[in-house]
Design a protein around this motif. Sequence first.
Motif, PDB file in Angstrom:
ATOM      1  N   MET A 175       0.833  -1.192   0.000  1.00  0.00           N
ATOM      2  CA  MET A 175       0.000   0.000   0.000  1.00  0.00           C
ATOM      3  C   MET A 175       0.874   1.249   0.000  1.00  0.00           C
ATOM      4  O   MET A 175       0.529   2.227  -0.674  1.00  0.00           O
ATOM      5  N   ILE A 176       1.976   1.216   0.674  1.00  0.00           N
ATOM      6  CA  ILE A 176       2.867   2.376   0.732  1.00  0.00           C
ATOM      7  C   ILE A 176       3.426   2.619  -0.660  1.00  0.00           C
ATOM      8  O   ILE A 176       3.477   3.742  -1.121  1.00  0.00           O
ATOM      9  N   ILE A 177       3.820   1.543  -1.364  1.00  0.00           N
ATOM     10  CA  ILE A 177       4.396   1.703  -2.693  1.00  0.00           C
ATOM     11  C   ILE A 177       3.341   2.256  -3.632  1.00  0.00           C
ATOM     12  O   ILE A 177       3.613   3.172  -4.407  1.00  0.00           O
ATOM     13  N   VAL A 216       3.442   5.699  -5.701  1.00  0.00           N
ATOM     14  CA  VAL A 216       3.340   5.690  -7.170  1.00  0.00           C
ATOM     15  C   VAL A 216       2.181   6.583  -7.585  1.00  0.00           C
ATOM     16  O   VAL A 216       2.287   7.375  -8.525  1.00  0.00           O
ATOM     17  N   THR A 217       1.063   6.480  -6.891  1.00  0.00           N
ATOM     18  CA  THR A 217      -0.097   7.308  -7.227  1.00  0.00           C
ATOM     19  C   THR A 217       0.237   8.790  -6.976  1.00  0.00           C
ATOM     20  O   THR A 217      -0.092   9.654  -7.799  1.00  0.00           O
TER      21      THR A 217
END
Length: 164
Positions: A8-10, A14-15
């Motif tokens: 979720m952190i990645i 990215v978002t």
Amino acid sequence: MLQLDPGMIIWTWVTFIGLFLILAKFAWKPMLGAVEKREKIINDSLRKADEASAQAEKMLAEHEQMMANTQDEIQKMLKDSRELAEKMKSEMLENARLEAMKLQERAQADIEREKEAAILELRKHATDLAIQGASRLIRENLDSKKHRELIDGYIKELDQLEKN
């Protein structure tokens, strides 16, 4: 408790980066342009306001100077008017004084002429009386007593003439 999920952190990063790049490419420049345009308009408005303020202060100073000059001119005109009025007053008083002196001199001369005419008339009348008295004396042969009475009567007539 709080759990950290690496996936979720990645995906969040990215978002976030993707959204940041899209916004930077499409929205950031127009927003900065609008902000810069607005800043320029505000700066221009402030500059114009400063210029207008400076011009208004300059006009106010000029107006105050004009008012001061006008006040000085008014004071000078009032002073000149007072001086002229005083001069005219002095001239009028002097003319009136001279005219009064002339009238007094004329009146004095008229009185003197009338006095001389009265004295001449009195002398003429006295001469006529003396001639009449002499005629009476010649017509009558008088004694000393009658002679004195005649002279005393003549003197009384002269006194009465002088009083009139």
